[in-house]
Write an enzyme that holds these catalytic residues in place. Structure first.
Site, PDB file in Angstrom:
ATOM      1  N   LEU A 162       1.063  -0.890   0.151  1.00 55.95           N
ATOM      2  CA  LEU A 162       0.336  -0.109  -0.153  1.00 55.95           C
ATOM      3  C   LEU A 162       0.990   1.334  -0.138  1.00 55.95           C
ATOM      4  O   LEU A 162       2.027   1.231   0.887  1.00 55.95           O
ATOM      5  CB  LEU A 162      -0.690   0.249   1.253  1.00 55.95           C
ATOM      6  CG  LEU A 162      -1.942  -0.050   1.073  1.00 55.95           C
ATOM      7  CD1 LEU A 162      -2.795  -0.569   2.409  1.00 55.95           C
ATOM      8  CD2 LEU A 162      -3.183  -0.509  -0.165  1.00 55.95           C
ATOM      9  N   ASP A 163       0.680   2.418  -0.794  1.00 50.42           N
ATOM     10  CA  ASP A 163       1.676   3.518  -0.427  1.00 50.42           C
ATOM     11  C   ASP A 163       1.622   3.875   0.699  1.00 50.42           C
ATOM     12  O   ASP A 163       0.624   3.674   1.699  1.00 50.42           O
ATOM     13  CB  ASP A 163       0.968   4.455  -1.491  1.00 50.42           C
ATOM     14  CG  ASP A 163       0.600   3.814  -3.058  1.00 50.42           C
ATOM     15  OD1 ASP A 163       1.038   3.506  -3.361  1.00 50.42           O
ATOM     16  OD2 ASP A 163      -0.307   5.209  -4.364  1.00 50.42           O
ATOM     17  N   LEU A 164       2.733   4.677   0.225  1.00 46.72           N
ATOM     18  CA  LEU A 164       2.686   5.804   1.983  1.00 46.72           C
ATOM     19  C   LEU A 164       1.367   6.406   2.598  1.00 46.72           C
ATOM     20  O   LEU A 164       1.232   6.265   3.517  1.00 46.72           O
ATOM     21  CB  LEU A 164       3.543   6.785   1.704  1.00 46.72           C
ATOM     22  CG  LEU A 164       4.463   7.160   2.821  1.00 46.72           C
ATOM     23  CD1 LEU A 164       5.119   6.628   4.303  1.00 46.72           C
ATOM     24  CD2 LEU A 164       5.549   8.356   2.274  1.00 46.72           C
TER      25      LEU A 164
END
Ligand code: URA
Length: 238
Positions: free
Chosen positions: A106-108
């Site tokens: 999952l992205d930051l």
């Protein structure tokens, strides 16, 4: 007595690496069964009977598989370590000695459902494109999404030279100049949801994964997690 099992499957089950990487280990002569190097891919072994080594190190089959569903907070990275010193999701799981890893990324800036496990085979099954594991997100996007634009995304758009697979989009509400939407996709390209909405000029301002298949995040607070049982694991693929 245990049933015979293919060597690469056994190695993956023991957490050595993904099945594909284990196949490479076999081909490169790293694996021995009862002291004899095996490079034959069809080889089967009996867990508990045959002694399997990888680069001379005995492979033990005793690590129990564990599964957790974490509500990833924003600002955490899903890699196991971060050269920039940002917090890693794994640090949120307390008092577990197993070598867990996140399934996919999952992205930051994305929050929500993230499965962590030490089961390489399940991780591979969730991520393998042929299984089309559905992932659902709630996204706040800039602007008012019109049905025609939504339909275009649902049917597939050309993103970086490749059509996206069909998606399911539901417009949930409008807030000020933004729209809250639910989107379900089964691909896992990098920053895919953000790129899809940017493509139709509705950039994502907030993104949260709410489910894998029918396994829902529910009311797990941000930064917290719960352990998954076999029934939960089945829901991932529904
Ligand atoms: N799509 C994105 O854009 N970001 C995520 O973190 C997951 C899916």
């Amino acid at each position: 007595m245990n049933e015979p099992i293919r060597l690469q499957k056994y190695l993956a089950q023991c957490g050595v690496a993904s099945r594909r990487t284990c196949e490479k280990f076999i081909l490169s002569g790293k694996i021995a069964v009862d002291g004899t190097t095996v490079t034959e891919m069809g080889t089967k072994i009996v867990p508990g009977k045959n002694k399997v080594t990888c680069s001379g190190k005995l492979i033990k089959n005793k690590e129990k598989h564990l599964y957790y569903l974490l509500n990833k907070p924003k600002g955490y990275v899903t890699t196991l370590s971060d050269p920039q010193g940002r917090p890693v999701v794994i640090s949120l799981i307390k008092n577990v000695s197993a070598r867990l890893f996140p399934v996919g990324r999952l992205d930051l800036d994305t929050e929500g459902a993230l499965i962590l496990t030490n089961d390489g085979l399940l991780a591979q099954k969730i991520q393998h494109p042929s299984n089309e594991t559905r992932k659902t997100y709630e996204a706040i996007i800039r602007g008012h999404l019109q049905p025609a634009a939504s339909a275009a995304l649902e049917n597939g758009i050309l993103l970086e030279g490749k059509m996206t697979a069909p998606a399911k989009i539901t417009i949930l509400s409008r807030k000020g100049g933004n729209t809250l939407v639910k989107i379900t996709i089964h691909e896992g390209r990098k920053r895919q949801v953000r790129k899809m909405f940017s493509h139709i000029n509705h950039p994502v301002v907030h993104l949260k994964r709410t489910a894998y298949g029918k396994l829902f995040l529910g009311n797990i607070p941000s930064g917290k997690y719960r352990q998954l049982n076999p029934g939960d694991l089945k829901k991932i693929f529904l």
